[in-house]
Write a protein that holds these residues in place. Structure first.
Motif, PDB file in Angstrom:
ATOM      1  N   ALA A   1      67.389  34.505  65.516  1.00  0.00           N
ATOM      2  CA  ALA A   1      68.335  35.269  65.139  1.00  0.00           C
ATOM      3  C   ALA A   1      68.623  35.601  63.615  1.00  0.00           C
ATOM      4  O   ALA A   1      69.019  36.640  63.163  1.00  0.00           O
ATOM      5  N   ALA A   2      68.012  34.586  62.876  1.00  0.00           N
ATOM      6  CA  ALA A   2      67.933  34.713  61.267  1.00  0.00           C
ATOM      7  C   ALA A   2      66.734  35.146  60.726  1.00  0.00           C
ATOM      8  O   ALA A   2      66.504  35.102  59.545  1.00  0.00           O
ATOM      9  N   VAL A   3      65.918  36.023  61.566  1.00  0.00           N
ATOM     10  CA  VAL A   3      64.862  36.660  61.094  1.00  0.00           C
ATOM     11  C   VAL A   3      65.063  37.302  59.988  1.00  0.00           C
ATOM     12  O   VAL A   3      66.216  38.035  59.743  1.00  0.00           O
TER      13      VAL A   3
ATOM     14  N   TYR B   1      59.223  34.288  60.414  1.00  0.00           N
ATOM     15  CA  TYR B   1      58.175  34.544  59.538  1.00  0.00           C
ATOM     16  C   TYR B   1      58.600  34.491  57.953  1.00  0.00           C
ATOM     17  O   TYR B   1      59.579  34.432  57.630  1.00  0.00           O
ATOM     18  N   GLN B   2      57.617  34.129  56.944  1.00  0.00           N
ATOM     19  CA  GLN B   2      57.933  34.041  55.610  1.00  0.00           C
ATOM     20  C   GLN B   2      56.858  34.885  54.974  1.00  0.00           C
ATOM     21  O   GLN B   2      55.656  34.712  55.250  1.00  0.00           O
TER      22      GLN B   2
ATOM     23  N   THR C   1      51.455  47.130  61.707  1.00  0.00           N
ATOM     24  CA  THR C   1      51.407  45.786  61.825  1.00  0.00           C
ATOM     25  C   THR C   1      50.069  45.380  62.661  1.00  0.00           C
ATOM     26  O   THR C   1      49.445  46.310  63.386  1.00  0.00           O
ATOM     27  N   ALA C   2      49.642  44.131  62.248  1.00  0.00           N
ATOM     28  CA  ALA C   2      48.378  43.443  62.813  1.00  0.00           C
ATOM     29  C   ALA C   2      48.709  42.011  62.881  1.00  0.00           C
ATOM     30  O   ALA C   2      49.039  41.436  61.582  1.00  0.00           O
TER      31      ALA C   2
ATOM     32  N   ASP D   1      64.134  46.962  59.734  1.00  0.00           N
ATOM     33  CA  ASP D   1      63.352  46.393  58.747  1.00  0.00           C
ATOM     34  C   ASP D   1      63.002  44.921  59.061  1.00  0.00           C
ATOM     35  O   ASP D   1      62.942  44.084  58.119  1.00  0.00           O
ATOM     36  N   ARG D   2      62.731  44.513  60.258  1.00  0.00           N
ATOM     37  CA  ARG D   2      62.383  43.399  60.581  1.00  0.00           C
ATOM     38  C   ARG D   2      61.162  43.313  61.594  1.00  0.00           C
ATOM     39  O   ARG D   2      60.358  44.546  62.024  1.00  0.00           O
ATOM     40  N   VAL D   3      60.520  42.343  61.804  1.00  0.00           N
ATOM     41  CA  VAL D   3      59.316  42.039  62.824  1.00  0.00           C
ATOM     42  C   VAL D   3      59.905  41.130  63.955  1.00  0.00           C
ATOM     43  O   VAL D   3      60.641  40.081  63.491  1.00  0.00           O
ATOM     44  N   ARG D   4      59.759  41.714  65.206  1.00  0.00           N
ATOM     45  CA  ARG D   4      60.160  41.017  66.383  1.00  0.00           C
ATOM     46  C   ARG D   4      59.168  40.510  67.182  1.00  0.00           C
ATOM     47  O   ARG D   4      57.984  41.094  67.158  1.00  0.00           O
TER      48      ARG D   4
END
Length: 435
Positions: free
Chosen positions: A163-165, A223-224, A185-186, A141-144
């Motif tokens: 590292a803290a994404v 990201y936020q 994603t886009a 559940d992250r975006v890399r």
């Protein structure tokens, strides 16, 4: 998403309308719509196998990175689920493979890369602008993020994920393992503000999140979340109301996403429903551009067969998309018009829409089996560019995930075998009647 048989009543109808094909003698007959014009792949990537021997790799979604300095050295990026992210040359050969993260603890889900896009012109603290590959890690559940460096031709991608994404959607790490996680994603840069954003859909829901991408002082990327939009799950029809049939607890999810940054418009593929258009910042009212054939068909989930059993088709669906509506991609033709391509996963075709003329459907095509390269079936992700890519693809490129790569592998042909097919875009234009 590879679509399991859902509409039992509809299959008999489909079988009478469609003919079967075999890519090779070892490939089982597969349904598909052969009434649309064929195109043929010029190249394909190596086979991926979704088992322990194949590192649980499964092709899902491609993106095209355009090398402005050397167009012939442009690259195709492709997610491989637990196999991570693969980088291919234009002849289909593998250049680089980046692993997905391992599970953080026993019993936890490992990284599983689902969709990929390319964000151009990101400014880093070293003063350079670089293009960045943006990947949804559905497993965690992250975006890399992966910085692309044309000056490192042997290994052009380097991970720059902070590292803290944060988690994209899950409230806790325990929630991550339920896998209601980042899916499609886009990514794009707003030409008015210069800020960079991404859209990410949430697996098994009708949710789409808008996230602002930020580069840290140390050169990592995070990201936020800005806001979340939930697309409709229930629809008014002349016969009353209708909701797509899903497994208990799930909603009609979105996977295919693409953004027209110049117009500030996003197109979203809701698999059972159709294609939506909305402001890329997820404000305003979504517009349903086209519907799947399944739209409005009543169906009930049967726990014994683990399928949705359909009733009679009332005729509220569309004519061009056979569910699921999957990958979406935008490209600009030589005429200057912009077109949207959508994967019609249920009949192995691709529909083309003219976004310069009110998203009007203009035609369809299929990737058929040629003398040395098989076609593509049950396609998830797609990508296209109208830019010339050297001598390999001088008229642009279309890339499609192939959910049934041939020849079938294993003693009984039962190994999940997937890859990506590379097609000259000019062939697509001719087949779909586009100029």
């Amino acid at each position: 998403m590879h679509r399991r048989t859902r509409l039992a009543a509809g299959l008999a109808v489909l079988a009478t309308a469609l003919t079967a094909t075999t890519a090779t003698a070892s490939t089982p007959p597969l349904p598909g719509n052969h009434s649309v014009a064929p195109v043929y792949a010029k190249a394909e990537t190596p086979a991926l196998f979704d088992d322990d021997a194949g590192n649980n790799s499964n092709a899902d979604d491609p993106a095209i990175w355009y090398n402005s300095a050397r167009p012939g050295s442009s690259l195709v990026l492709g997610t491989a689920k637990e196999g991570g992210l693969d980088v291919y040359r234009l002849d289909g050969s593998l250049l680089q493979s980046l692993p997905a993260p391992s599970a953080p603890a026993a019993g936890s889900a490992p990284g599983r890369f689902n969709n990929v896009d390319v964000l151009t012109g990101v400014r880093f603290p070293d003063g350079r602008r670089s293009d960045v590959a943006v990947v949804t890690d559905r497993g965690r559940d992250r975006v890399r993020f992966y910085r692309i460096d044309a000056n490192r031709p042997a290994a052009p991608l380097t991970e720059v994920t902070d590292a803290a994404v944060p988690r994209a959607f899950s409230a806790t790490e325990a929630d991550v393992d339920d896998q209601y996680t980042a899916y499609g994603t886009a990514a794009w840069r707003d030409p008015r503000t210069g800020r960079s954003y991404l859209l990410a859909s949430r697996r098994h829901t009708a949710d789409v999140g808008l996230f602002e991408i930020r580069v840290t002082r140390t050169g990592t990327v995070t990201y936020q979340k800005v806001r979340t939009l939930t697309l409709p799950s229930t629809f008014r029809t002349p016969g009353g109301s209708w909701s797509p049939c899903e497994d208990p607890g799930n909603g009609p999810q979105i996977e295919g996403l693409t953004v027209d940054a110049a117009r500030g418009v996003a197109y979203l593929g809701q698999e059972d429903v159709g294609i939506w258009k909305i402001s890329a910042n997820l404000t305003g009212t979504p517009e349903l551009v086209d519907r799947t054939d399944q739209f409005g068909v009543p169906a009930v989930y049967d726990p014994v067969s683990d399928e949705c059993v359909a009733g009679a088709d009332p005729g509220y669906g569309g004519d061009h998309l056979v569910a699921d509506a999957e990958g979406l991609t935008l490209f600009r033709a030589p005429s200057g018009r912009q077109y949207l391509i959508a994967s019609s996963q249920g009949d192995y075709t691709y529909s083309v829409y003219d976004t310069s003329r009110g998203d009007r459907w203009t035609g369809a095509f299929r990737v058929a089996s040629g003398p040395s390269i098989d076609g593509s079936e049950e396609t998830d992700g797609i990508a296209a560019t109208g830019q010339a890519l050297g001598t390999a693809f001088p008229h642009g490129l279309f890339v499609a995930q192939d959910g049934y790569n041939a020849p079938a592998s294993g003693d009984d042909g039962d190994r999940t075998d997937t890859n990506y097919k590379l097609v000259d875009l000019s062939d697509v234009l001719r087949a779909a009647g586009v100029r």
